[in-house]
Design a protein around this motif. Sequence first.
Motif, PDB file in Angstrom:
ATOM      1  N   TYR A 478      16.798  37.119  77.072  1.00 48.94           N
ATOM      2  CA  TYR A 478      16.550  35.774  77.596  1.00 48.94           C
ATOM      3  C   TYR A 478      15.657  34.939  76.680  1.00 48.94           C
ATOM      4  O   TYR A 478      15.344  33.802  77.011  1.00 48.94           O
ATOM      5  N   GLY A 479      15.218  35.497  75.551  1.00 54.12           N
ATOM      6  CA  GLY A 479      14.418  34.708  74.645  1.00 54.12           C
ATOM      7  C   GLY A 479      13.660  35.540  73.656  1.00 54.12           C
ATOM      8  O   GLY A 479      13.892  36.744  73.508  1.00 54.12           O
ATOM      9  N   VAL A 480      12.702  34.890  72.950  1.00 53.50           N
ATOM     10  CA  VAL A 480      11.940  35.514  71.881  1.00 53.50           C
ATOM     11  C   VAL A 480      10.458  35.340  72.189  1.00 53.50           C
ATOM     12  O   VAL A 480      10.006  34.224  72.482  1.00 53.50           O
ATOM     13  N   PHE A 481       9.689  36.454  72.126  1.00 53.94           N
ATOM     14  CA  PHE A 481       8.239  36.393  72.286  1.00 53.94           C
ATOM     15  C   PHE A 481       7.617  36.298  70.904  1.00 53.94           C
ATOM     16  O   PHE A 481       7.910  37.106  70.014  1.00 53.94           O
ATOM     17  N   VAL A 482       6.742  35.290  70.745  1.00 47.66           N
ATOM     18  CA  VAL A 482       6.107  35.061  69.461  1.00 47.66           C
ATOM     19  C   VAL A 482       4.599  35.091  69.634  1.00 47.66           C
ATOM     20  O   VAL A 482       4.061  34.808  70.715  1.00 47.66           O
ATOM     21  N   GLU A 483       3.901  35.467  68.542  1.00 55.79           N
ATOM     22  CA  GLU A 483       2.446  35.504  68.557  1.00 55.79           C
ATOM     23  C   GLU A 483       1.916  34.209  67.956  1.00 55.79           C
ATOM     24  O   GLU A 483       2.232  33.857  66.812  1.00 55.79           O
ATOM     25  N   GLU A 489       0.347  35.154  73.109  1.00 59.25           N
ATOM     26  CA  GLU A 489       1.787  35.097  72.883  1.00 59.25           C
ATOM     27  C   GLU A 489       2.424  33.990  73.716  1.00 59.25           C
ATOM     28  O   GLU A 489       1.886  33.569  74.744  1.00 59.25           O
ATOM     29  N   GLY A 490       3.579  33.532  73.229  1.00 54.85           N
ATOM     30  CA  GLY A 490       4.364  32.535  73.939  1.00 54.85           C
ATOM     31  C   GLY A 490       5.835  32.924  73.914  1.00 54.85           C
ATOM     32  O   GLY A 490       6.245  33.813  73.158  1.00 54.85           O
ATOM     33  N   LEU A 491       6.618  32.239  74.724  1.00 56.43           N
ATOM     34  CA  LEU A 491       8.045  32.544  74.830  1.00 56.43           C
ATOM     35  C   LEU A 491       8.884  31.373  74.336  1.00 56.43           C
ATOM     36  O   LEU A 491       8.646  30.223  74.740  1.00 56.43           O
ATOM     37  N   VAL A 492       9.835  31.686  73.480  1.00 58.85           N
ATOM     38  CA  VAL A 492      10.856  30.714  73.066  1.00 58.85           C
ATOM     39  C   VAL A 492      12.115  31.069  73.856  1.00 58.85           C
ATOM     40  O   VAL A 492      12.762  32.075  73.571  1.00 58.85           O
ATOM     41  N   PRO A 493      12.454  30.310  74.886  1.00 55.99           N
ATOM     42  CA  PRO A 493      13.646  30.623  75.676  1.00 55.99           C
ATOM     43  C   PRO A 493      14.903  30.593  74.813  1.00 55.99           C
ATOM     44  O   PRO A 493      14.936  29.986  73.740  1.00 55.99           O
ATOM     45  N   ARG A 494      15.932  31.231  75.292  1.00 60.46           N
ATOM     46  CA  ARG A 494      17.183  31.298  74.545  1.00 60.46           C
ATOM     47  C   ARG A 494      17.742  29.903  74.280  1.00 60.46           C
ATOM     48  O   ARG A 494      18.323  29.631  73.216  1.00 60.46           O
ATOM     49  N   SER A 495      17.535  29.006  75.250  1.00 56.17           N
ATOM     50  CA  SER A 495      18.065  27.640  75.094  1.00 56.17           C
ATOM     51  C   SER A 495      17.302  26.827  74.065  1.00 56.17           C
ATOM     52  O   SER A 495      17.776  25.753  73.654  1.00 56.17           O
ATOM     53  N   ILE A 511      12.453  40.633  64.445  1.00 54.87           N
ATOM     54  CA  ILE A 511      11.038  40.930  64.658  1.00 54.87           C
ATOM     55  C   ILE A 511      10.303  40.848  63.334  1.00 54.87           C
ATOM     56  O   ILE A 511      10.744  41.406  62.329  1.00 54.87           O
ATOM     57  N   GLY A 512       9.166  40.147  63.329  1.00 58.35           N
ATOM     58  CA  GLY A 512       8.370  39.962  62.114  1.00 58.35           C
ATOM     59  C   GLY A 512       8.615  38.640  61.425  1.00 58.35           C
ATOM     60  O   GLY A 512       7.843  38.269  60.528  1.00 58.35           O
ATOM     61  N   ASP A 513       9.694  37.925  61.825  1.00 59.52           N
ATOM     62  CA  ASP A 513       9.967  36.620  61.212  1.00 59.52           C
ATOM     63  C   ASP A 513       8.819  35.656  61.484  1.00 59.52           C
ATOM     64  O   ASP A 513       8.248  35.649  62.589  1.00 59.52           O
ATOM     65  N   GLN A 514       8.479  34.844  60.466  1.00 59.69           N
ATOM     66  CA  GLN A 514       7.474  33.790  60.631  1.00 59.69           C
ATOM     67  C   GLN A 514       8.161  32.443  60.446  1.00 59.69           C
ATOM     68  O   GLN A 514       8.852  32.215  59.457  1.00 59.69           O
TER      69      GLN A 514
END
Length: 627
Positions: A478-483, A489-495, A511-514
């Motif tokens: 459902y999305g991507v968790f980023v630091e 941390e925050g969430l980037v939803p799939r949309s 994982i690890g992408d900046q």
Amino acid sequence: MNGTTPAEASPAPDPESFAALFEESIAHVEKLKEGDIVCGTVIKVGRDAVVIDIGYKSEGVISMNEFHGPAGKAVVNPGDKVDVLVESMENDDGLVALSKEKADKLKVWDEISAACERDELIEGTITARVKGGLSVTINGGVKAFLPGSQVDLRPIRNLDKLIGQSFEFKVIKFNKKRGNIVLSRRVLLEKERDRLKAATLQNLEEGQIVTGIIKNLTEYGAFVDLGGIDGLLHITDMSWGRVSHPSELFSVGDEVTVKVLKYNAETERVSLGLKQITEDPWNEVIAAFPIDTKVQGKVVSITDYGAFIEMNEGVEGLIHVSEMSWKKPKHPSKLVEVGQEVECVVLDVDVQNKRISLGLKQLQEDPWTAFTQKYNPGDIIRGKVRSITDYGVFIGIEDGVDGMVHKSDLSWTQRINNPADLYHKGDEVEAIILSVNDEEKKVSLGIKQLYEDPWSYIPTQYPVGTILEVRTMSVTEYGVFVEIERGVEGLVPRSEISHEFVEDPAKFVSIGDQRKAELISIDATDRKITLSFKDVEDRELDQEAMKFQKESKKVERKVGPSGTTGATLGDVLKAKLGNIAPAPSAAPVEAEKPAEEAKDETKVEAKDEAKDEAKDETAEKTEGDDA
């Protein structure tokens, strides 16, 4: 002289009487045959043989060995009457061959046969152990067989102990031709038991004190023969104290006085008790062991939950594992052992349930007292992780005093389900004392309270619309968790990942992408931050367009007296390149002047643009410092 001569004094023999005697002797001799048993008279006792007259034309002879008694000495004298067996009417010496032993055995067989017919008992001595039972010698030397199942009422493991003993037996099988005799002692014992049983049952009643013999021992008790009927003395009714096995108190054959606890006439079952004869020691427990008094006792049993202490015979108390030491022992066996004498304190007495609670640690100094004098809420402590549970981490503060960090007090920003993911037993950690519960002797600790709550400044430092450099921590469906920063941390939803339709976020992000993301919403109550990748792409495109438009407006040049006109893309490039390209040699000086003026104007505008960019960078830097 009148008188009589000797011949006159003796009457003349009667010829008829001589004839009668002769005929009788002839008839006796004619009737005598081999195998007969006759009565003879010992007329001579020699060194190796005995001569016996049986009324035959010649005497008979028997070996002296047949007259030896138990001590090995001859027990025969001239004139003795003995029964003998005619083995041969005439041997090589012209004498009758006789046997006393065989005559005795045949007489015994006849006696046994008669006893068997009359259902009488015979006596015998057990002489040897044979396959399946015992060998019995009956009077007269006849051998008989006593099966193992017929020796006693119950099977006897050690039959050898009966060798040499004499008993009465009943003949249960007799075959003279085969020389087979089978005896039984059990039949006699059963009859005797039935007789005694009838007499015992007639007088037996509950509450009666009776005497019996221990017949058998088992793990759960002892069977007592009360006289034809057995009663069970259960192990729990043997003593008020602890008995591990009945053999500690009794042996088979012991005489014991017991009390009839229960008697069922229909099933003929009898329950017996030994301890019921004496007074229950628990009646004196309250007076003997007041609460808070010190007592001495012996460790009689150790379990996972504590140790049982025998204070008096029949009176035991329990030291629970929690009352053994102010520290938490791994097992009671680490502190005490069976048979050890210990001193403890009476904590509680329950006479109704026959329970006494004892304490061992009460004789030691309580480390909690020292802890409360040394520490207060708000103090920072350092200790090692003692244990980890699903709900928190236990940290050793002082010897015997532990504190617990609940999993909700481990981090401000992370939701921790399993504390073992962060800490391990033996780790040295720092924590702050949150609260102290004197009644329950519990200490609450916190680790996150050592640091400022980032959510106290996150809403102001990261307003909506802020562009942030983030790192991908995990990818879900459902999305991507980023630091955003350490622990936040925050969430980037799939949309919000891309303008394209995103079915699987893992195909767009690893994982690890900046990369950059725009903060599009923040919820301080639920501590949630939502970001967007695609908004950053839109903004970057807008900025490029605006920048291009801005530079297009900045770069202008004059075109003769009619005024200025908008610069083309080529003009912008030319302005950026400056004098890099050489001017044509044939061009007139007047033609170069307008170009010089345009160049100066371009420089001025470039300076203005640099100032604007510096201002933007300063603003961004100020925001970064506030964060």
